[in-house]
Write an enzyme that holds these catalytic residues in place. Structure first.
Site, short mmCIF file in Angstrom:
data_model
loop_
_atom_site.label_atom_id
_atom_site.label_comp_id
_atom_site.label_asym_id
_atom_site.label_seq_id
_atom_site.Cartn_x
_atom_site.Cartn_y
_atom_site.Cartn_z
N LYS A 73 7.65 21.02 -19.41
CA LYS A 73 7.91 19.60 -19.09
C LYS A 73 7.74 18.83 -20.40
CE LYS A 73 8.57 16.82 -15.48
NZ LYS A 73 9.31 17.07 -14.25
N GLY A 178 13.77 9.58 5.67
CA GLY A 178 14.55 9.31 4.46
C GLY A 178 15.99 9.75 4.64
N ASN A 181 19.72 11.26 -0.76
CA ASN A 181 20.44 12.47 -1.18
C ASN A 181 20.01 13.70 -0.38
OD1 ASN A 181 20.40 14.94 -3.34
ND2 ASN A 181 22.24 13.70 -3.48
N GLY A 183 17.84 13.90 2.53
CA GLY A 183 17.81 13.73 3.99
C GLY A 183 19.17 13.67 4.64
#
Ligand code: NAD
Length: 362
Positions: A73, A178, A181, A183
């Site tokens: 990361k 939700g 994108n 859900g």
């Protein structure tokens, strides 16, 4: 403080460019399975500790997805809102050049907070290698997340989990927290299979109709009116109420910590599939496990995004992406749920055991 253990982190370094004042940090947690995969987070407060924790999460996520990627990361310390477009571009370029000695050989970047497709284009061009990051625009070989790779994977994790419990998807009442994108794609595919969507929420509220919600009508209303609560027919409730409603399957696909200890007695679902990241703490998962509710963990169910990144990295097609998401998510969900059942442990513990083994044995 950064914790070091048998898995890593292998390399931590900070970079600085006096011209642009770019300050960044890269944590390469573990590269046993391949180059460390992980996004570039740009916030004013990002620290090496935060980056190290997220890098470790990526080590487990990639191992569990069975990809030849390790975990990493990075962070750029900058306030996105105070930067002009040119300043942001110069900072990304300086960061890409500074980390070139390890990218993409040991680190493959991706979007994270305040970095998206546009920044990935700048990053890859400044690095000079299109393999330096994923999440690039389509014209550069990117596979956009609008295709629904994550939701498609969550749907397959749900199907395997439904089967594991001996339930039938046809007519199965389910709810989705939700309608973004992740859900919306889960709702689409499950309703196509004949499951009954009885509740759906977004930031404006929750729509409940025990008789069933028509997916196509819902999608149209959401795009026209901006909220699922405008759907004609059904009861509108506060967003949080969704988790208490009568549905055998609950799919989380919005905010962290939506389910807390205080909610346990009111949960009616037999199965919770975590499409979102950390929808509850491990304690809550443990308590639900004891209550007999099956919880399919986030990094098992929502691996579709990282699998799609891998396909982009190897220059694959959209078709190949969907094929691999389905195969890997189905296989991993099945192994995790069976191991958990056999060992009488919660699925997250079985998933962690498998991820550790896959890093050690690779
Ligand atoms: P999104 O922004 O497209 O959608 C989020 C949805 O949640 C929106 O419909 C929003 O209205 C709704 N929402 C916001 N607050 C809410 C609340 N309090 N109650 C109910 N709904 C609320 O985001 P997404 O990409 O669908 O991601 C959803 C979750 O999945 C996040 O936790 C994300 O980290 C995780 N995730 C996403 C991906 C991916 O590829 N998109 C991959 C892995 C994990």
């Amino acid at each position: 403080m950064i914790n070091f253990d048998e898995f890593g982190p292998e390399k931590i370094f900070e970079v600085y460019d006096p011209k642009t004042k770019m300050r960044g940090v890269v944590v390469i947690d573990n590269t046993k399975r391949g180059p460390g995969k992980g996004g570039i987070r740009m916030t004013p407060t990002v620290t090496p500790e935060e980056v190290a924790k997220l890098a470790r999460v990526m080590t487990w996520k990639c191992a569990l997805a069975d990809l030849p990627f390790g975990g990493a990361k990075s962070g750029i310390i900058a306030n996105d809102k105070e930067l002009s477009k040119e300043q942001k571009k110069a900072i990304i370029e300086a960061f890409a050049k500074a980390i070139k000695p390890v990218c993409p050989s040991m680190y493959v970047a991706a979007p994270d907070m305040n970095t998206a497709e546009e920044e990935m284009e700048i990053f890859a061009k400044a690095n000079g290698d299109m393999k330096a990051c994923t999440g690039k625009p389509k014209k550069l070989g990117g596979i956009p997340h609008e295709l629904g790779s994550t939701g498609f994977g969550v749907y397959h994790a749900a199907l395997v989990s439904i089967k594991h419990l001996g339930l039938n998807v046809k007519g199965l009442p389910f709810s989705v927290e939700g309608f973004g994108n992740v859900g919306s794609f889960v709702a689409k595919f499950l309703t196509q299979d004949g499951a009954k969507l009885v509740a759906v929420s977004d930031s404006k509220g929750c729509l409940y109709n025990p008789k069933g919600i028509d997916f196509q009508k819902l999608e149209k209303i959401k795009s026209e009116k901006g909220t699922v609560t405008a759907y004609p027919g059904g009861k509108v409730l506060p967003s949080k109420e969704l988790i208490y409603l009568d549905a055998d399957l609950l799919v989380t696909a919005a905010i962290p910590n939506i389910i807390t200890m205080g909610d346990l007695s009111k949960i009616k679902a037999k199965l919770i599939v975590e499409g979102s990241n950390i929808p509850m703490t491990e304690d809550v998962e443990e308590a639900l496990h004891k209550k007999g509710v099956l919880v399919t963990p986030d990094f098992v169910a929502n691996a579709g995004g990282v699998i799609s990144s891998y396909i982009e990295y190897i220059g694959g097609t959209e078709k190949e992406m969907f094929k691999m998401v389905e195969e890997k998510v189905k296989k991993n969900t099945k192994i995790v749920l069976e191991n958990a059942q056999e060992k009488k442990i919660k699925p997250r513990d079985a998933a962690m055991e498998l991820a550790r083994q896959r890093v050690k044995k690779f």
